[in-house]
Scaffold this active site. Structure first.
Site, PDB file in Angstrom:
ATOM      1  CG  HIS A  92      -1.583   1.332   1.458  1.00 10.39           C
ATOM      2  ND1 HIS A  92      -2.281   1.982   0.475  1.00 10.39           N
ATOM      3  CD2 HIS A  92      -1.642   2.134   2.559  1.00 10.39           C
ATOM      4  CE1 HIS A  92      -2.755   3.133   0.952  1.00 10.39           C
ATOM      5  NE2 HIS A  92      -2.371   3.245   2.216  1.00 10.39           N
ATOM      6  CG  HIS A  94       0.159   7.364   0.952  1.00  7.06           C
ATOM      7  ND1 HIS A  94       0.393   7.952   2.189  1.00  7.06           N
ATOM      8  CD2 HIS A  94      -0.652   6.307   1.187  1.00  7.06           C
ATOM      9  CE1 HIS A  94      -0.251   7.270   3.122  1.00  7.06           C
ATOM     10  NE2 HIS A  94      -0.884   6.266   2.545  1.00  7.06           N
ATOM     11  CE1 TYR A 119       4.413  -6.591 -21.026  1.00 10.31           C
ATOM     12  CE2 TYR A 119       3.972  -4.577 -22.241  1.00 10.31           C
ATOM     13  CZ  TYR A 119       4.558  -5.821 -22.162  1.00 10.31           C
ATOM     14  OH  TYR A 119       5.279  -6.306 -23.218  1.00 10.31           O
TER      15      TYR A 119
END
Length: 213
Positions: A92, A94, A119
């Protein structure tokens, strides 16, 4: 890999993401599934300066077994693992371009980045957008559970991506492909880009035996 090797590998991958500007400050978190629980990067920890011995180890109820306190976004990872039995790792971030897309209005909530490249289809597939929740809101975990069974990646509105993979390399590569496609998406805004059509996407699914659910 045994647990000790996985701890080292998480730290190596975290440093790579940090060094390339994909994880800044103390943002982002990485987790890996174990036989007896899972490892997660600690709260307020920079991915560029992780200590293998201090990584958080949790059980499947979210209780801390050892290490530093876990990231406050641990429930994001747990929700994804609970819905995706084949997921061995989750990243995860940002990251700039993915986060930028997550802040845009008018996105298709069911598939918020078009299939611009083969892709992207192969690594991500369809990318649903989860409505905005404040950081740490447990409701975000429930929102992820509603989509994770059918998608190996989701985009959190005004936040960033959560990407799973069969192992850490797969999750990392998929996250990087998502970031690059988000960059393409932003560059092509207003230029009438040509996305892959349904027939081309289905051919990829058949040829490469894609199963992103």
């Amino acid at each position: 890999m045994n647990e000790s090797m996985l701890r080292e590998h998480i730290c190596e991958c975290g440093k790579s993401l940090y060094d390339r500007g994909l994880a800044t400050g103390s943002s982002g978190n990485i987790s890996v599934r174990l036989d007896d629980g899972w490892l997660l990067t600690p709260t307020n920890a920079s991915l560029g300066h992780l200590d293998p011995a201090k990584l958080s180890k949790l059980d499947w109820q979210g209780n801390l077994i050892s290490g530093d306190p876990a990231s406050k976004e641990a429930f994001l990872h747990r929700a994804m693992y609970e819905e995706r039995s084949g997921a061995g790792a989750i990243v995860h971030l940002h990251s700039t371009h993915s986060a930028a897309v997550s802040c845009m209005s008018g996105l298709d909530a069911c598939d918020c980045i078009p299939a611009l490249t083969a892709y992207f289809v192969m690594k991500i597939g369809k990318l649903p957008l989860i409505p905005y929740h404040r950081p740490g809101d447990p409701g975000l975990g429930n929102a992820i559970r509603g989509l994770a069974a059918k998608h190996n990646a989701v985009l959190l509105a005004n936040h960033g991506p959560v990407v799973s993979g069969k192992n850490l390399e797969a999750a990392l590569y998929a996250t990087e492909e998502l970031e690059e496609t988000a960059k393409l998406f932003l560059l092509l805004r207003g230029h009438n880009p040509r996305a892959l059509n349904d027939e081309q996407i289905e051919e990829l699914r058949q040829v490469f035996k894609l199963d992103q659910t």
